[in-house]
Design an enzyme around this catalytic site. Structure first.
Site, short mmCIF file in Angstrom:
data_model
loop_
_atom_site.label_atom_id
_atom_site.label_comp_id
_atom_site.label_asym_id
_atom_site.label_seq_id
_atom_site.Cartn_x
_atom_site.Cartn_y
_atom_site.Cartn_z
N HIS A 123 -7.59 0.67 -6.14
CA HIS A 123 -7.71 -0.19 -5.08
C HIS A 123 -8.55 -1.59 -5.48
CE1 HIS A 123 -7.64 -1.19 -0.75
NE2 HIS A 123 -8.51 -0.33 -0.40
N ARG B 77 -13.48 -8.40 2.98
CA ARG B 77 -12.09 -8.13 2.73
C ARG B 77 -10.80 -9.36 2.99
NH1 ARG B 77 -10.12 -3.14 2.15
NH2 ARG B 77 -8.56 -4.18 0.80
N GLN C 232 -10.23 -3.91 -2.94
CA GLN C 232 -11.37 -3.43 -2.28
C GLN C 232 -12.46 -3.86 -3.14
OE1 GLN C 232 -12.04 -1.81 0.51
NE2 GLN C 232 -14.17 -2.14 0.13
N CYS D 13 -16.33 1.82 1.46
CA CYS D 13 -15.10 1.08 1.53
C CYS D 13 -14.75 1.13 2.95
CB CYS D 13 -14.20 1.41 0.53
SG CYS D 13 -13.51 3.12 0.50
N ARG E 237 0.89 -1.30 0.06
CA ARG E 237 -0.09 0.11 0.01
C ARG E 237 0.85 1.23 -0.08
NH1 ARG E 237 -5.03 1.68 3.55
NH2 ARG E 237 -6.00 0.08 2.13
N ASP F 148 -16.92 7.06 -0.71
CA ASP F 148 -15.76 7.05 0.03
C ASP F 148 -15.39 8.35 0.63
OD1 ASP F 148 -13.14 6.36 0.62
OD2 ASP F 148 -12.25 6.97 -1.42
N1 NVA Z 1 -9.77 7.13 -1.22
C1 NVA Z 1 -9.23 6.44 0.28
C2 NVA Z 1 -9.72 5.09 0.23
C3 NVA Z 1 -9.62 4.41 1.60
C4 NVA Z 1 -9.61 2.93 1.51
C5 NVA Z 1 -7.72 6.81 0.56
O1 NVA Z 1 -7.10 6.75 -0.35
O2 NVA Z 1 -7.47 7.44 1.64
N1 CP Z 2 -11.23 0.07 2.76
C1 CP Z 2 -9.81 -0.05 3.22
O1 CP Z 2 -8.93 -0.16 2.38
O2 CP Z 2 -9.67 0.03 4.50
P1 CP Z 2 -8.39 0.35 5.46
O3 CP Z 2 -7.68 1.73 4.86
O4 CP Z 2 -8.42 0.44 6.74
O5 CP Z 2 -7.24 -0.78 4.85
#
Ligand code: NVA
Ligand code: CP
Length: 313
Positions: free
Chosen positions: A127, A293, A130, A265, A100, A224
């Site tokens: 993502h 997940r 997800q 999400c 990530r 989101d």
């Molecule tokens: N758009 C959000 C998704 C979190 C799962 C981010 O990138 O922080």
């Molecule tokens: N939806 C998701 O990716 O959650 P986290 O950021 O907690 O991993």
């Protein structure tokens, strides 16, 4: 396909296989408990995570392997070791790597230099893991027959919006993204890729800047956070003001189909992208979605390590 770097790389067959396997893991989490026996999987994150980290670590454990969690500055990569060198070293110790981070290009580069599967656990652009949990949820609710249904994402045109478009296109669905025009709209390339895939699958990709029109007749309203990880704090006020009309509230849910569900999400910010009445209400499927997940990441790891995903050719 060695890696899962981008949602758009998956074929329809891959998605069907992964969702079938995820359903089997939901029934019996330990059905392949030797798949990663005596092997390790690295989970490297330069951004926070609750669900993806827990899902990945428990998925590896259920497959009989050992997860090795590495935070951003744990690796020498933060002190200038190259991505290519890191990829070679991790490949010598581990059977897969879930990452990530911010730049999609870093994940692509890792995939190119690692001999093991590399899984995108979220970038600024995409993502993919997800979306498998999302569609596991959607199929449980509506079944596989999605013809005539509309699946709508409302909010920031970010990584989630891009992944939403790509997965909908792969599955031949009618997907909509409703976001402001300009810099909060989805990336042009992500829209073009989804449209190209949809042409081959019978899907329909719609960008509709009017949230009320987008919500009308939808089976799913998805949103989101408005401030994603890495978004500059200096832009918060302006961004939240621009996104205010895109909040999912009782009025917007009222425009959707009678059997419509709410999805997110997570993490969520009640009072910003969604009201508490919607996210904590009877049409919300967020917990089912979150717990998918683990089953879906378990399926991704299981099939990637066995070399069983074909990718879109
Ligand atoms: N758009 C959000 C998704 C979190 C799962 C981010 O990138 O922080
Ligand atoms: N939806 C998701 O990716 O959650 P986290 O950021 O907690 O991993």
């Amino acid at each position: 396909m060695k890696d899962l770097l981008r949602t758009a790389h998956l074929s329809r067959e891959d998605v069907d296989l992964l969702l079938d396997t995820a359903a089997a893991f939901a029934t019996n989490p330990l059905r392949s408990r030797d798949a990663l026996a005596n092997r390790s999987v690295a989970i490297y994150m330069t951004k926070p995570s609750t669900r993806t980290r827990l899902a990945s670590e428990t998925a590896v454990a259920h497959l009989g392997g050992t997860p090795i969690f590495l935070r951003g500055d744990d690796l020498q990569i933060g002190r200038g070791e190259t991505i290519a060198d890191t990829a070679r070293v991790v490949s010598g110790f581990c059977s897969a790597l879930l990452i990530r981070t911010f730049d999609q290009s870093d994940v692509d580069e890792l995939g190119a230099h690692a001999s093991i599967p590399v899984i995108n656990g979220l970038t600024d652009l995409d993502h993919p893991t997800q979306l498998l949990a999302d569609w596991a949820t959607i199929r449980e609710v509506f079944g596989n027959d999605i013809a005539g249904r509309k699946f709508t994402y409302v909010g920031d045109g970010n990584n989630m919006a891009h992944a939403w478009l790509a997965m909908g296109a792969i599955l031949g669905a009618h997907v909509v993204v409703s976001s402001p025009t300009g810099k909060l709209a989805p990336d042009h390339d992500a829209i073009a890729t989804a449209r190209a895939i949809a042409e081959t699958t019978g899907g329909k990709i719609e960008i509709d800047h009017d949230p009320e029109n987008a919500a009308k007749g939808s089976s799913v309203l998805y949103t989101d956070v408005w401030m994603s990880m890495g978004d500059p704090e200096s832009e918060r006020t302006e961004k939240l003001a621009a996104l205010a009309p895109y909040q999912i509230n009782d009025h917007l849910m009222g425009l959707a189909e009678k059997d419509a569900i709410f999805m997110h999400c997570l993490p969520a910010h009640r009072g910003e992208e969604v009201t508490a009445s919607v996210i904590d209400g009877p049409r919300s499927h967020i917990w089912r979605e979150a717990f998918h997940r683990r089953t879906t990441i378990q399926a991704i790891m299981y099939h990637l390590v066995r070399g069983e995903l074909t990718g879109r050719t």
